[in-house]
Design an enzyme around this catalytic site. Structure first.
Site: not given
Ligand code: BGC
Length: 736
Positions: A277
């Site tokens: 993530d």
């Molecule tokens: C979120 C994810 C997301 C990623 C990319 C993160 O802050 O937790 O769910 O896919 O950002 O945008």
């Protein structure tokens, strides 16, 4: 004997069909990967493990040098020109993948996932995901970071809105539907996009519902509650999995060898990619298991994270800076890098990106679903997502004799919040507000008296007087209240769950006028609406319904559509009851109202305001005659349970029949109820249908005291009903 063989064959076929067949080893792909790997420098290999979202001169240089494998979302022409550099100007001609979040629609905004789950209609959710895939891929996206399949048992956690609620069985079915919707039958089809099951794992169990917070749960809870949707996604061939932010039982999810390798790879034989993530690798330092970024890179790659999502975007990333040193210093063997690169290249081959690296605009021109079809699916899904929580004296649907409607509330004429969090490329101007929906649909001659009343977070009551006047001058009041779209989603946890600002006060003031009142809720999580549920005549939970929201709500208000949605998350009466979910264990002293020394509260009922699976209809349904066809089953057998459902009211409608089981006595304690099946049943007034559920031994499995999957002989209760709190019960026995 022959019969037994046929039965065994049947179970073998069922078993095989649940294997991760779409990832069956394709030797021609593996050979191509071998030959690429043999030619790649270490830097080029690491490039495949880096996603870069910034697009500048530097990134163009990095692409040329083969140092980037994945990028973000750009407009189509930019995307294709970057792709051209990767395909034509690099040594190995490996195409890039373009990845970003497509959550509940790309251009066409569908209801937020929590709403979609309340439809209990995975087929329709799958269609919506396919439309999103079509729109996204035609705009140059190859890969979405979705579905979010975290089970959420705590409505304070803002990301509850992104998932399918509290139940692992329904959560697994929705997870598989979204993956199928995005990926189709063959990822090589040009309209498909690779899906990402996220956030692996147990991110939704954040302590106190505070986003990014620590998770401390038993292995049993992990395996029985939080893991099943991920296993379901793997079984239908999900292309990637995102490792989460949470510290899971002392080992952060993005450095957790047990979940990322032992369970995912060794137990489930997952062959796809794991992507971190957003900076979850870098954050291992804050979590206290890495002393610096190099250490963090080592932890993550060793545990099984293949790609650094923010390759070099967040303070220069982690993998792109440190993997090389780690290999050169022999801290990490190059074979570990090769293993991850193999997974990324396998994904690229599987997606057909080597054969068609550019967006085929002619293909999309010809095959893109029509706007009419997309809006039709958006409307159907929005209607099915609405849950009727209360309807005293059949106030709804609104009767023909109404001449004037007071339409009040900060969300009554809103187009922006209907988008919900994660709105992709969805635009507010494409959304039908409740005001427009009602105007489109109300019978001729009806007058709308509109007043905003207050803003969502307002502390000012200056708009109350106009709202009072509007209600006094109308036959019925529709109050559209709730949260803004930014109040749920990532980093949007709340410690209170009441209507924000002075909205509750507004509702109370207007209700006390004495006119019939309908409260239409828009929000991304269960709210504590005890007063409203006691005092307001009709309540509709509509979540954030997307582009067709206003039409869907008007359809329900005026009776063009009979609501059938059922809650997939328990509504507590108060924050103090949280966590509150239906599939809890029994206590030694189950709550009894008149028994002090039983498990309850002194100041509040122990029951929820609305239980899991709850939702009303304009008609009524009666369940009767639950029958278990055989009283005993063994591991080679299955068992049918029948029930009659009758539409006892005067509208045609759909009931969602829910099947629950309870293992009465086992080696370890078992939940008082576990959802194991459901059916959407359409019935005309007076009509009765006999519904059949099949219970297979698989549905009776649980993890025993040694954490081995097992079924223990003994008695099971089987329950069927229209919500988790109102069921008919029968029983059967599982025998060796
Ligand atoms: C979120 C994810 C997301 C990623 C990319 C993160 O802050 O937790 O769910 O896919 O950002 O945008």
């Amino acid at each position: 004997m022959k019969k037994q063989k046929i039965k065994n064959l049947f179970f073998i076929i069922i078993f095989l069909s649940t294997l991760n067949i779409s990832y069956a080893q394709d030797s021609s792909i593996e050979n191509k990967i071998d030959s690429l790997l043999a030619k790649m420098t270490l830097q080029e290999k690491i490039g495949q493990l880096v996603r870069r979202t910034d697009y500048d001169k530097n990134s163009v240089e990095m692409i040329k040098e083969g140092k980037i494998g994945v990028m973000g979302y750009y407009k189509r022409s930019t995307r294709d020109s970057l792709q051209k550099i990767a395909v034509e100007q690099t040594k190995l001609h490996i195409p890039l993948l373009f990845a970003a979040d497509v959550i509940h629609g790309f251009n066409t905004t569908f209801p937020v996932p929590l709403a979609q789950s309340c439809s209990w209609d995975p087929d329709l959710a799958e269609k919506a995901a396919s439309i999103a895939a079509f729109e996204a891929s035609s705009n140059g996206l190859d890969w979405t970071f979705d579905p979010m399949i975290d089970i959420a048992r705590d409505p304070r956690w803002g990301r509850i809105v992104e998932g399918a609620g509290e139940d692992p069985y329904l959560g697994s079915i929705m997870a598989a539907a979204y993956v199928r919707g995005f990926q189709g039958n063959n990822l090589k089809d040009k309209w498909t996009i690779a899906a990402t099951a996220k956030h692996y794992v147990a991110y939704g169990a954040a302590q106190a519902g505070r986003d990014y917070n620590t998770v401390d749960i038993s292995e049993r809870t992990l395996r029985e509650i939080y893991l099943p949707p991920f296993h379901a996604a793997v079984n239908v061939g999900v292309a990637s999995i995102m490792s989460a932010f949470d510290d899971l039982n002392g080992v952060p999810a993005s450095a957790n060898y047990f979940t990322l390798t032992k369970i995912l790879r060794d137990e489930w034989h997952y062959k796809g990619v794991v992507i971190s993530d957003y900076n979850s690798i870098g954050e291992l330092m804050n979590q206290g298991i890495a002393k610096d970024k190099q250490d963090a890179a080592r932890e993550a790659i060793t545990a099984g994270v293949d790609i650094d999502l923010v390759g070099d975007t967040v303070v220069d990333g982690v993998y792109n800076q440190y993997l090389e040193t780690l290999v050169k210093n022999k801290v990490v063997p190059e074979s570990l890098i090769d293993r991850s690169v193999r997974r990324v290249l396998r994904m690229k081959f599987r997606m057909g990106i080597f054969e068609h690296p550019y967006v085929d605009t002619a293909y999309f021109k010809k095959n893109m679903p029509s706007k009419k079809y997309k809006n039709k699916i958006a409307l159907e899904l929005a209607r099915e997502s609405i849950v009727l929580l209360k309807n005293k004296n059949h106030l709804l649907p609104l009767k023909k004799k109404i001449h004037s409607i007071a339409l009040i509330g900060p969300l009554a004429n809103d187009q922006e919040d209907l988008l919900g969090p994660w709105s992709g490329m969805g635009l507010p101007e494409n959304n039908i507000s409740v005001f427009t929906g009602i105007k489109n649909e109300m019978p001729a001659g009806v007058k709308i008296n509109y007043a905003k009343g207050c803003g969502i977070l307002d502390t000012s009551r200056s708009g109350f007087d106009d709202a009072v006047k509007a209600v006094e001058n109308s036959d019925v009041a529709i109050l559209v209240v709730g949260e803004s779209r930014k109040m749920s989603g990532e980093a949007a946890s709340r410690a209170t769950l009441c209507l924000p600002g002075v909205q509750e006060e507004l509702v109370e003031k207007l209700t006390k006028i004495g006119k019939p009142v309908v409260v239409v809720l828009m929000n991304g999580r269960p709210l504590t609406i005890d007063w409203i549920s006691k005092n307001v005549q009709a309540v509709l939970e509509t979540w954030f319904l997307g582009c067709q929201g206003g039409n869907a709500i008007a359809d329900v208000l005026f009776g063009r559509y009979n609501p059938s949605g059922k809650l997939t998350t328990t509504f507590p009466r108060s924050v103090g009851q949280i966590p509150l979910f239906y599939n809890h264990m029994n206590t030694g002293r189950p709550p009894k109202i008149d028994e002090r020394y039983s498990s309850k509260y002194l100041d509040m009922p122990f029951t929820p305001l609305y239980p899991f699976g709850y939702g009303l209809s304009y008609t009524t349904f009666k369940f009767s005659n639950i029958k278990v066809v055989k009283k005993k089953i063994n591991k080679n057998d299955s068992l049918k349970v029948l029930v009659d459902i009758k539409n006892t009211g005067s509208y045609a409608g759909t009931e969602i029949a829910q099947l629950y089981i309870r293992d009465l006595v086992a080696d370890v304690t078992r939940p008082v109820k576990e959802l194991k099946g459901f059916k959407r049943v359409f019935l005309n007034p007076g009509e009765t249908k006999i519904i059949t559920f099949t219970i297979t031994p698989k549905l009776l499995e649980f993890y025993n005291i040694d954490m081995k999957k097992t079924i223990e002989p003994g008695k099971f209760n089987v329950m069927i009903g229209g919500n988790s709190d109102d069921v008919l019960t029968s029983s059967f026995e599982f025998v060796k």
